[in-house]
Every structure is written in structure tokens, then in C-alpha cells.
Scaffold this motif. Structure first.
Motif, mmCIF file in Angstrom:
data_model
loop_
_atom_site.group_PDB
_atom_site.id
_atom_site.type_symbol
_atom_site.label_atom_id
_atom_site.label_comp_id
_atom_site.label_asym_id
_atom_site.label_seq_id
_atom_site.Cartn_x
_atom_site.Cartn_y
_atom_site.Cartn_z
ATOM 1 N N SER A 296 0.841 -1.197 0.000
ATOM 2 C CA SER A 296 0.000 0.000 0.000
ATOM 3 C C SER A 296 0.876 1.248 0.000
ATOM 4 N N ALA A 297 1.908 1.217 0.834
ATOM 5 C CA ALA A 297 2.748 2.408 0.975
ATOM 6 C C ALA A 297 3.568 2.672 -0.293
ATOM 7 N N ILE A 298 4.204 1.621 -0.802
ATOM 8 C CA ILE A 298 5.098 1.815 -1.948
ATOM 9 C C ILE A 298 4.283 1.897 -3.238
ATOM 10 N N GLY A 299 4.468 2.984 -3.938
ATOM 11 C CA GLY A 299 3.698 3.132 -5.184
ATOM 12 C C GLY A 299 4.140 4.377 -5.918
ATOM 13 N N LEU A 300 3.172 4.974 -6.616
ATOM 14 C CA LEU A 300 3.489 6.174 -7.391
ATOM 15 C C LEU A 300 3.953 7.303 -6.480
ATOM 16 N N GLY A 301 3.518 7.259 -5.216
ATOM 17 C CA GLY A 301 3.938 8.265 -4.244
ATOM 18 C C GLY A 301 5.445 8.299 -4.099
ATOM 19 N N ASN A 302 6.084 7.153 -4.177
ATOM 20 C CA ASN A 302 7.538 7.111 -4.001
ATOM 21 C C ASN A 302 8.273 7.509 -5.264
ATOM 22 N N TYR B 287 -4.850 9.349 -8.439
ATOM 23 C CA TYR B 287 -3.894 8.244 -8.531
ATOM 24 C C TYR B 287 -4.055 7.455 -9.842
ATOM 25 N N MET C 106 -5.846 8.528 6.647
ATOM 26 C CA MET C 106 -7.150 8.416 5.987
ATOM 27 C C MET C 106 -7.753 7.024 6.134
ATOM 28 N N ILE D 22 -8.269 10.563 -3.613
ATOM 29 C CA ILE D 22 -6.906 10.172 -4.000
ATOM 30 C C ILE D 22 -6.963 9.224 -5.193
ATOM 31 N N CYS E 100 -6.652 4.045 5.809
ATOM 32 C CA CYS E 100 -6.207 2.887 5.040
ATOM 33 C C CYS E 100 -5.548 1.852 5.953
ATOM 34 N N PHE F 211 1.137 10.767 2.627
ATOM 35 C CA PHE F 211 0.692 10.164 1.363
ATOM 36 C C PHE F 211 1.486 8.891 1.095
ATOM 37 N N LEU G 28 3.200 7.000 3.088
ATOM 38 C CA LEU G 28 3.026 5.902 4.049
ATOM 39 C C LEU G 28 1.560 5.467 4.156
ATOM 40 N N SER H 254 -1.135 -0.290 -4.238
ATOM 41 C CA SER H 254 -1.568 0.888 -3.490
ATOM 42 C C SER H 254 -3.044 1.184 -3.761
ATOM 43 N N SER I 233 -5.469 -0.856 -1.896
ATOM 44 C CA SER I 233 -5.649 -0.471 -0.491
ATOM 45 C C SER I 233 -6.563 0.745 -0.389
#
Ligand code: PFF
Length: 448
Positions: A21-27, A105, A232, A101, A234, A226, A228, A320, A323
């Protein structure tokens, strides 16, 4: 409190799913954008401090709330504070935030799918920077192509959700994230050896403390939450699936470490390469979607790396987005008593429609604006700097001031079965330090 629903199959399963969930486009997409726009090293150092001092404690808080109640974010606050229904507002805020989001996303995930398609046909081969940039700009101005790739993405997300949590999420997250890590390391090495790479790495890692402003602080806080998946609901949702015997601190710690590692690696890949190719650190969306194809063009085996990378990025985005959708689906099934399949279909369609509006707002001269911001940017800004930060603040306040300390300690230490030397410090941070720090940052953003 009884928790009869299915749990993650193993400790590694929950770490993999929460890290998924944490690792994604955000990183890989959002972190470099934010670091680039907020002074590089100054942002980076603030970001690290926030992850450690606010991100980790908030993640533990969400896990505690989720596992203690065994419920979706709305049900969780209702269960833990039955006489004060107002607290469930945090959960409702989370469900709304998840939808907003998702819209933003899926737009970015659509670009990633588009890049997968282009990698397959070796489209980027031999193109220069200006041509790749032009191509990316024209994608933003298209109507049907983004809608199609967003549709594919949301369909895949819904499909995994319908299959159920342990079977769906766990299976997909376990193997693929370590491969993504491996590829990022290879890309990092390549990027660091490009001519002019040094200026990029200095920009990214050398802190200039004079550049730390209220805006940098709020953007770093928003990015940390965002990235992590915090503030919200998740991880309250995921917490509700954690087995009673799992250690919450070490789980949260592993998730924070792996997420941050991937973000740092993304910075190490992107900034040296961007500087080397003459792409400005403030370039925003292009940082990832123009710099990376250029980097692959310079590499031996570039075709292979490009394809595998964008495929893995799509999968990271999927773990992500499931989630995010799961927040809405669990809320609808538990609170509105609608079956899982229908809940998934309704929420996926809702998110898709919103996503179409968000992505179409990227057309040049678009009328799709709110308060002068394109809807895509407005969704991004509003969720990360307001909804998630306020949601995170209220969550730590709830845990530190509303929930009984003994209940927190019991859940946190698995009924006293794990010795947790850190528990007093953790409680102190959750009760005092995090709420004060988040409030200060929320206020300083208004001080220029
Ligand atoms: N953490 C995800 C990323 O960095 O790509 C995005 C995200 C997922 C945000 C789930 C919030 C969330 F609840």
C-alpha cells in the motif's frame, strides 16, 4: 474485542500488504516532484524527520485502532468511542479522502500503463529529451487514451479486490516489491555515473537549512503521510486484518523503512539523471515520465529495463490502489450492508468517473478548475496537505487522549505478551509530540 474476520496469513503477509500500500506512485513519481519543487536537500531532511517522528507513531496508532476494533475506519471509531459518535467523522473523512486520491492516482497510473505500452513497442528508443517531453504533453491533452488506460487500471484494481483480502493482496505483494527494489538499485548506479550527475545528487541530498519554510514543512508532511498511506483510514482498515499475535511496532517499522528506502532510491535515480539531461528539478510530472525513458535510452539492455520497470511500477501502483479502494469497499460492506462484489463495482465506477474529470482537467486551457487549480492538482493538494494531515492529527489525538491508556497498552503489547521497551516513549510521542508537531506545521504553512 473479538475479531472474527479473516487475518493476514502471516507476519510477512501483513508487512508485504502494508508496504504494498505504501510503496507506489507516491515514491517514484510524487516524491521526486515534491523534493524538486521544495528545495531538494532541505525537503529531504525534513521528510526523514517527519517519517520517524510522526509517520511511524501514526502508523502504529492506525494499526492499534484497526486491530482493536476489527473494523473499517468508520466502524472502528464508533466501536472504540460508542458514546461519542463524532469521532467516526475521522473515518468518514478517510473514506472521502480515499475516493479523491483514487481519482488522482488512477490518472498517474494511466500514464504508467501508457509507458508500458510504449516500452513494449520500443517507442522511446533513440528519442531525445524534447521529443519525449512533447509526447508526454500531448498525452495529457488527449481524451480517449488516458480514459482507456485509467479504465484498465481501475478494472484491475476492482478485480483484485473482488477476490478478497488475503488471497488477493497478499499474493501479489510478496514477490514483486523486492524485484522493484533491485531494479531501482541498478538504475541508481547507472544514473550516478552519467555526466553531470553530481549536481543532481547534491541538489537532492545536501540540506540547505535556510530553504526550510512553512511550505516545505507542510509539503513534506503531506508527502510523508501520502507515501506511508496514513491519515485516511487505510492502515486502520489493514490493521483490522492483522492477527492478534503480530508485533505492531516491528510491522510499522519495516513498512516505514522499506517505503523510505524506495523513495530515497527514486531520488537517487531521478535527480542525477534529470540534471544530466538538463531537466529542471521543478519539472513536476516530467521528472519521472521524461527522465526515466531518457535514462533507459542510455543503458545497455534499456528495452528490457524500461519494460520491466514500468510493469513493476504499474504493479506497485496496483497494490496501493487496492488499499485505497478497500477503504471504501470495507466501509460500504460493513456500514451499509451491501455485498462485497456490489460494493466494489459501485466504488470503482465512482472513482473512475472522478478520475475522468481529473485527467481531462490536464488539457491546456482547461475550464475544469477549482479555486484556480486544475481539478487534478486540487485533488492532490487537498488530500495530502489537508485531509490526510488533519486526519492524522485527529487519529493521534484520539489514541492519546480519548482511548484509555490501558487499552492502548494492551493492544500495543499484544495483551502484554511482547515486551515493548519503547512503549512509554511511543505513547508520549502519540499523546504529546505528534499532535503538537502536526498542529505547528499546519499553522506554519500560513506564515510565509
Ligand atoms: N502510499 C501510496 C503511494 O505512495 O503511492 C498512495 C496511497 C495509498 C495513499 C493508500 C494513501 C493510501 F491510503
Amino acid at each position: 474485542m473479538a475479531n472474527n474476520k479473516e487475518s493476514f496469513g502471516s507476519k510477512f503477509g501483513i508487512i508485504a500488504a502494508a508496504a504494498g500500500s505504501a510503496i507506489g506512485l507516491g515514491n517514484i513519481y510524487r516524491f521526486p516532484c515534491e523534493a524538486g519543487a521544495n528545495g531538494g536537500g532541505a525537503f529531504f531532511i525534513v521528510y526523514l524527520a517527519i517519517v520517524l517522528l510522526m509517520g511511524l507513531p501514526l502508523m502504529v496508532s492506525e494499526f492499534v485502532i484497526g486491530r482493536r476494533s476489527g473494523k473499517n475506519p468508520v466502524g472502528a471509531f464508533k466501536t472504540l468511542a460508542p458514546e461519542q459518535k463524532g469521532w467516526s467523522g475521522i473515518g468518514y473523512m478517510g473514506v472521502v479522502c480515499a475516493f479523491l486520491i483514487l481519482a488522482f492516482y488512477c490518472t498517474v497510473a494511466g500514464w504508467t500503463i501508457d509507458a508500458v505500452g510504449k516500452s513494449i513497442i520500443n517507442y522511446y528508443h533513440g528519442l531525445d529529451n524534447a521529443t519525449i517531453q512533447k509526447d508526454f504533453d500531448s498525452l495529457m491533452n488527449e481524451t480517449w487514451q488516458p480514459i482507456l488506460s485509467e479504465g484498465i487500471f481501475i478494472f484491475l484494481t476492482a478485480l483484485i479486490i473482488v477476490k478478497g483480502v488475503t488471497k488477493g493482496i497478499e499474493k501479489y505483494s510478496k514477490i514483486l516489491m523486492p524485484i522493484l527494489l533491485g531494479i531501482l538499485i541498478i538504475l541508481g548506479i547507472k544514473s550516478l555515473t552519467l555526466p553531470g550527475a553530481k549536481a543532481g545528487i547534491e541538489f537532492f541530498l545536501k540540506p540547505d537549512f535556510s530553504k526550510i519554510t512553512g511550505t516545505v514543512l507542510i509539503n513534506a508532511l503531506g508527502q510523508a503521510f501520502f507515501s506511508l498511506s496514513l491519515g485516511m483510514g487505510c492502515l486502520i482498515t489493514y490493521g483490522s486484518y492483522i492477527a492478534k499475535k503480530d508485533n505492531l511496532t516491528s510491522t510499522a517499522f519495516m513498512v516505514c523503512i522499506s517505503d523510505t528506502l524506495i523513495a530515497i532510491l527514486a531520488g537517487i535515480v531521478i535527480f542525477p539523471a534529470a540534471f544530466s539531461f538538463g531537466i529542471k528539478p521543478e519539472a513536476g510530472d516530467s521528472l519521472a515520465f521524461v527522465t526515466l525513458p531518457m535514462l533507459f535510452n542510455q543503458m545497455a539492455g534499456g528495452y528490457f529495463f524500461c519494460l520491466i520497470f514500468f510493469l513493476l511500477l504499474t504493479i506497485a501502483a496496483l497494490t496501493s490502489s487496492i488499499s485505497l479502494l478497500e477503504v471504501a469497499v470495507l466501509f460500504i460492506t460493513e456500514e451499509l450492508k451491501i455485498d462485497r462484489k456490489k460494493a466494489t463495482i459501485y466504488s470503482a465506477i465512482g472513482a473512475f468517473l472522478l478520475c475522468i474529470i481529473a485527467s481531462q482537467s490536464l488539457h491546456d486551457g482547461t475550464p475544469l478548475k477549482i479555486f484556480g487549480f486544475r481539478i487534478f492538482d486540487a485533488l492532490d493538494e487537498f488530500t495530502s496537505t489537508i485531509l490526510m494531515t488533519v486526519g492524522g492529527l485527529l487519529t493521534v489525538v484520539f489514541l492519546g487522549w480519548k482511548m484509555k491508556k490501558s487499552d492502548f497498552m494492551e493492544e500495543y503489547t499484544n495483551g502484554g505478551t511482547v515486551s515493548m521497551g519503547l512503549r512509554k516513549i511511543m505513547y508520549f510521542i502519540i499523546r504529546y509530540l505528534s499532535p503538537v508537531a502536526i498542529t505547528v506545521i499546519l499553522i506554519t504553512q500560513f506564515i510565509k
